[in-house]
Design a protein around this motif. Structure first.
Motif, PDB file in Angstrom:
ATOM      1  N   CYS A  21       0.821  -1.216   0.000  1.00 49.17           N
ATOM      2  CA  CYS A  21       0.000   0.000   0.000  1.00 49.17           C
ATOM      3  C   CYS A  21       0.855   1.267   0.000  1.00 49.17           C
ATOM      4  N   GLU A  22       2.070   1.164   0.495  1.00 52.61           N
ATOM      5  CA  GLU A  22       2.980   2.311   0.518  1.00 52.61           C
ATOM      6  C   GLU A  22       3.788   2.425  -0.767  1.00 52.61           C
ATOM      7  N   ASP A  23       3.380   1.664  -1.787  1.00 50.59           N
ATOM      8  CA  ASP A  23       3.970   1.718  -3.131  1.00 50.59           C
ATOM      9  C   ASP A  23       5.428   1.275  -3.186  1.00 50.59           C
ATOM     10  N   LYS A  24       5.806   0.375  -2.296  1.00 51.33           N
ATOM     11  CA  LYS A  24       7.125  -0.240  -2.393  1.00 51.33           C
ATOM     12  C   LYS A  24       6.971  -1.482  -3.266  1.00 51.33           C
ATOM     13  N   ASN A  25       7.701  -1.521  -4.378  1.00 51.78           N
ATOM     14  CA  ASN A  25       7.534  -2.651  -5.278  1.00 51.78           C
ATOM     15  C   ASN A  25       8.151  -3.924  -4.698  1.00 51.78           C
ATOM     16  N   ALA A  26       7.940  -5.031  -5.375  1.00 51.97           N
ATOM     17  CA  ALA A  26       8.368  -6.330  -4.843  1.00 51.97           C
ATOM     18  C   ALA A  26       9.876  -6.393  -4.630  1.00 51.97           C
ATOM     19  N   LEU A  27      10.650  -5.805  -5.538  1.00 50.39           N
ATOM     20  CA  LEU A  27      12.105  -5.835  -5.401  1.00 50.39           C
ATOM     21  C   LEU A  27      12.554  -5.031  -4.191  1.00 50.39           C
ATOM     22  N   GLN A  28      12.006  -3.839  -4.023  1.00 50.43           N
ATOM     23  CA  GLN A  28      12.354  -3.011  -2.869  1.00 50.43           C
ATOM     24  C   GLN A  28      11.989  -3.722  -1.560  1.00 50.43           C
ATOM     25  N   THR A  29      10.817  -4.321  -1.532  1.00 56.28           N
ATOM     26  CA  THR A  29      10.350  -5.008  -0.322  1.00 56.28           C
ATOM     27  C   THR A  29      11.205  -6.214   0.002  1.00 56.28           C
TER      28      THR A  29
END
Length: 208
Positions: free
Chosen positions: A27-35
C-alpha cells in the motif's frame, strides 16, 4: 498456532504478521524488489503475494463498482504509452487504451482491447504512418480536453496513474489491467483504508 473460530483452520501468528507487513509495504507503493531487499525475503515469494494483492484490489474495485453503478457518471477515454516508447512511431500499437468513469467522485476504469494484434497487418499494408498520425491528433485533442476540464476527478486520476506506473517497469499487456486496478483502488482510498480493506479481503479469502 491460532485457530479460526469460523473455519477451524490453524495458522501461525508469525505468518499473519508477515502478511500484514507485506500489505503495508504494498500500500505504501514499495515494489516487490524493494520489499524483498528491505525485509531480506525471497523476491519470488514477495512477487506472488503482490500478485494476490492486485487481484484483491481488482475484486474490491468490482464490488465497489456494483454499489456505484446506479449513480450518475462522467467518463473519458485515455491512452497510456510508456515514456521510453513515446518517440517510436511503431510503439503506438503498444499503447494501453482505457475508459475512466467518475461515479460522483469514485473512479472506475475499464480496459479496452489492445491494438497489438493488428500491428503486423498495419506494417504489411504500409498504414502505420497513417495510424500514427491519427493517434497524435487524438493525443493533441486529449490535451485540449484536459485543459478545458481543468482538474476534475478523471484528470486527477490520469495524473496519479502516470506517476504511479513509473514505480514499475516493463509491464506486459496481459498484466496491465491488474496494475491499472491497483492504481484505481489506491486512488479511491486513503492509505489506512487500503490496508484495512486488503487485510479484510485477504484473510476472508484464505480462511472462509
Amino acid at each position: 498456532m491460532l485457530k479460526c473460530s469460523a473455519c477451524k483452520r490453524k495458522y501461525s501468528p508469525k505468518r499473519i504478521n508477515k502478511i500484514m507487513m507485506l500489505i503495508d509495504y504494498f500500500c505504501e507503493d514499495k515494489n516487490a524488489l524493494q520489499t524483498s531487499k528491505q525485509l531480506r525475503l525471497s523476491y519470488v515469494s514477495i512477487h506472488k503475494y503482490y500478485d494476490i494483492f492486485r487481484l484483491l484490489c481488482a475484486n474490491i474495485c468490482e464490488i465497489e463498482y456494483e454499489l456505484s453503478r446506479g449513480r450518475s457518471c462522467e467518463y473519458e477515454e485515455y491512452f497510456y504509452l510508456e515514456q521510453s516508447k513515446r518517440n517510436d512511431r511503431l510503439a503506438v500499437f503498444d499503447a494501453h487504451n482505457f475508459l475512466t468513469f467518475d461515479y460522483e467522485n469514485h473512479i472506475y476504469t475499464l480496459v479496452m482491447p489492445t491494438l497489438q494484434r493488428y500491428k503486423q497487418q498495419f506494417i504489411d499494408d504500409n498504414l502505420e504512418n497513417v495510424y500514427n498520425s491519427e493517434f497524435n491528433k487524438f493525443k493533441r485533442k486529449s490535451r485540449i480536453i484536459k485543459v478545458s476540464k481543468h482538474l476534475n476527478k478523471i484528470v486527477n486520476f490520469w495524473e496519479y496513474f502516470e506517476k504511479f506506473i513509473l514505480n514499475y517497469k516493463g509491464i506486459s499487456t496481459e498484466n496491465f489491467p491488474l496494475y491499472l486496478k491497483e492504481a484505481e483502488f489506491k486512488f479511491n482510498h486513503t492509505l489506512e483504508a487500503q490496508k484495512m480493506l486488503l487485510q479484510k479481503h485477504y484473510f476472508e479469502s484464505q480462511y472462509e
